[in-house]
Design an enzyme around this catalytic site. Sequence first.
Site, PDB file in Angstrom:
ATOM      1  N   GLU A 124     -12.417  -2.176  12.471  1.00  0.00           N
ATOM      2  CA  GLU A 124     -12.483  -1.522  11.157  1.00  0.00           C
ATOM      3  C   GLU A 124     -13.592  -2.117  10.296  1.00  0.00           C
ATOM      4  O   GLU A 124     -14.305  -1.387   9.621  1.00  0.00           O
ATOM      5  CB  GLU A 124     -11.124  -1.670  10.442  1.00  0.00           C
ATOM      6  N   ARG A 175      -6.302 -11.442  -5.085  1.00  0.00           N
ATOM      7  CA  ARG A 175      -5.589 -10.860  -3.947  1.00  0.00           C
ATOM      8  C   ARG A 175      -5.414 -11.872  -2.814  1.00  0.00           C
ATOM      9  O   ARG A 175      -4.411 -11.842  -2.092  1.00  0.00           O
ATOM     10  CB  ARG A 175      -6.352  -9.627  -3.452  1.00  0.00           C
ATOM     11  N   HIS A 207     -15.625  -8.015   1.630  1.00  0.00           N
ATOM     12  CA  HIS A 207     -15.193  -6.709   1.139  1.00  0.00           C
ATOM     13  C   HIS A 207     -16.196  -6.018   0.229  1.00  0.00           C
ATOM     14  O   HIS A 207     -15.829  -5.455  -0.813  1.00  0.00           O
ATOM     15  CB  HIS A 207     -13.827  -6.808   0.454  1.00  0.00           C
ATOM     16  N   GLU A 251       0.822  -1.216   0.000  1.00  0.00           N
ATOM     17  CA  GLU A 251       0.000   0.000   0.000  1.00  0.00           C
ATOM     18  C   GLU A 251       0.856   1.266   0.000  1.00  0.00           C
ATOM     19  O   GLU A 251       0.628   2.198   0.762  1.00  0.00           O
ATOM     20  CB  GLU A 251      -0.955  -0.009   1.198  1.00  0.00           C
ATOM     21  N   ASP A 294      -8.333  -9.427   4.359  1.00  0.00           N
ATOM     22  CA  ASP A 294      -8.128  -8.237   5.198  1.00  0.00           C
ATOM     23  C   ASP A 294      -9.134  -8.116   6.342  1.00  0.00           C
ATOM     24  O   ASP A 294     -10.009  -7.245   6.273  1.00  0.00           O
ATOM     25  CB  ASP A 294      -8.189  -6.978   4.314  1.00  0.00           C
TER      26      ASP A 294
HETATM   27  C1  BDP Z   1      -6.157  -2.199   5.984  1.00  0.00           C
HETATM   28  C2  BDP Z   1      -6.484  -0.843   6.521  1.00  0.00           C
HETATM   29  C3  BDP Z   1      -5.343   0.127   6.371  1.00  0.00           C
HETATM   30  C4  BDP Z   1      -4.083  -0.471   6.953  1.00  0.00           C
HETATM   31  C5  BDP Z   1      -3.812  -1.811   6.315  1.00  0.00           C
HETATM   32  C6  BDP Z   1      -2.654  -2.552   6.962  1.00  0.00           C
HETATM   33  O1  BDP Z   1      -7.635  -0.360   5.847  1.00  0.00           O
HETATM   34  O2  BDP Z   1      -5.711   1.318   7.027  1.00  0.00           O
HETATM   35  O3  BDP Z   1      -2.990   0.372   6.794  1.00  0.00           O
HETATM   36  O4  BDP Z   1      -4.930  -2.643   6.476  1.00  0.00           O
HETATM   37  O5  BDP Z   1      -2.925  -3.495   7.687  1.00  0.00           O
HETATM   38  O6  BDP Z   1      -7.121  -3.065   6.443  1.00  0.00           O
HETATM   39  O7  BDP Z   1      -1.512  -2.226   6.740  1.00  0.00           O
END
Ligand code: BDP
Length: 713
Positions: free
Chosen positions: A405, A348, A533, A304, A377
């Site tokens: 989250e 993914r 998701h 990311e 995630d």
């Molecule tokens: C995702 C989140 C993001 C985090 C990322 C992570 O939306 O804010 O930075 O994971 O775990 O779920 O690095």
Amino acid sequence: MMRKSFFLVLMVLSLIVRGEDGSRLWLRYDPLSAEKAAEVDQNILHIHADMTKPSLAAGVEELQKAISGFTGRVVPHSTRLQHRSVVMVVGGSRLAGRLGLNAELQAMHRDGFIIRPMVRNRQSYLVIASPTQVGVLYGVFHLIRSIKIDEFSSELTVKSEPKFDVRILNHWDNLNGTVERGYAGRSIWLWNELPGILSPRYKKYARANASVGINAMTPNNVNADPLILSREYLYKVQALANVFRPYGVRMYLSINFASPMVLGGLPTADPLAPAVRQWWIDKVNEIYQMIPDFGGFLVKANSEGQPGPLDFGRTHVDGANMIAEALKPHGGIVMWRAFVYEPDGIDRAKEAYLEFVPYDGQYHPNVTIQAKSGPVDFQPREPFSPIFNGLRKTGVTVEVQITQEYTGWSDHLVYLGLQNAEMLKSETYAFGPGSTVARMTDGSLIPGRVSAFAGVANIGQDANWTGHHFGQANWYAFGRQGWDHTLCPEKIADEWIRQTFTSDPAFREPVREMMMSSLETVIDYMMPLGLHHIFAWDHHYGPEPWCYVPGARPDWLPRYYHQATKEGIGFNRTRTGSGAVDQYEQPLADKFNNLETTPEIFLLWFHHVPWDHKMNSGKTLWDEMAHIYQRGVDSVRSFQKTWDRMEPFVDAERFRHVQSRLRTQIRSAVWWRDAVMLYFQTYSRMPIPLHLERPINDLEYYKQIKLPYLHHN
Ligand code: BDP
């Protein structure tokens, strides 16, 4: 008599003044019933401990505080061993020798403890012993808990050792005071005031962690600001570490891989460049000079947008091992995150495995690959990540999210002890039956590697720490499960309720039941049957299965995951699709590959299924979905009824707070049900069964909703 009633009046007065804002967490030391108080009074007359040892002094302070809260009596510390003392003993000490405990302690985990009644020279003691000071402190907290949950007696005998060595909270707190994915107010770390001013919350935080066995933390976001490694910030970090030390909470830091460039002014952060390697060695040495018991680094690299070794044509192994080498002389570890998803572009869910498993065996022993529990995630429900059966010669750490989250922020009552247990108990078959995720990561099956359990914290500046009062249970459960992943989540919930609210069965049982059905409930109204998701863009609170953002990565958009068409719905991860099923061991791979043998809870995770597919219930897939979404809504309704009946047992402040959050939760649940069903109906073109509740808005209305609530910080 006089003394007792005076004491009670004082307690009531102090409650009125203090209010019940939840700030005491589960460490509420309120008066016990007369009978229970008498039991404590008879058995604990003195405390004996070496007060020069900071963790023992903390233990004495805690026990004194607890007992004075429970019974109104201050238990004196005594330098001599006296009849009916609690005696705190550290392995290797003269006292341990006199009590004949050394051999037994030597064979124990360093954090483990014994609680045991002993009689010497006609005097009886309750001994709390451990190889280390901190282990004794864990024993003290165990004793206090036993009193609160009616397990205490003069015969209390316990031997307890943690399953994971490192039980770590990862705070995603930014240095500017905001918290990424935090829903309990701003960060508790007041960087501007540090190191000069130490908020009293720091010690309370450390105490709370010690009470459930959490022994490590990273204060800063995995999307790490390089500044954290500057001298200026290291002084601040050092001040925090000093507060945490007596409570056994070790400091780790999240680091930015490009720090040698940003902070050190080097032209590269290439892990094979000698100047870069030297920069890390020097930085690590500097840290250990300031914080001798520093734990190590957590690294989010090449994920990311974060920098990493791949930017320099190197591998994760090169990056992780370079940092591990700098830390090794000091006993530090690297927790290298596996949350990456670049290489394959097809699915993914396959990517972390593809990127890490081929390098199994090449990571240094002080590296652990920290992987999210599921392959995507932190969704309300995922199967376990196949990386846990793929890596067999490398230390692997399960990362779970304590902050909600993807489960309704701090607005929804969801007990995540259940989600953790589901993951940890999952059978991977890596070394045959019995190779659960827990045993693949706790050192039982891959010995000689780091054994750790990590959780993304849900803590902020809110008076009650976690936003929702029931969010505290998720912090509590994480700690208890890190200590012992075989503990049943129901038992953990029960302990938490008794310590946080009351032991009265008229409260405890219905509330426990509510917690125990809360995970299934949120899955029902958000993403049942393996859906995942379909969250709204970025904020991840509400539904947005239609979401489209021009230019966004496809795997950041819900359609990528639900794949709805007029024919059906779901992600085909079988051998005719992405083939992700083959990242699992047999018999799981075949089981997930076959529609008939895939558990329905994962149906749409692994298969693209026609809308009229016949489910186990005999209903079509579409009707089943409609029923499940409704069931989720009905369940939140029942939570509201349960909670309203609890009013006589709870203080007004906490009662109203939870009541109000449940009202938000039911509105969100209805929103989820309607938005998702109306949207998928545009594909299925089937009616919502007529005996179910009707949507309360049309699809266009739901499509207009953008971030309906303010961020919590
Ligand atoms: C995702 C989140 C993001 C985090 C990322 C992570 O939306 O804010 O930075 O994971 O775990 O779920 O690095």
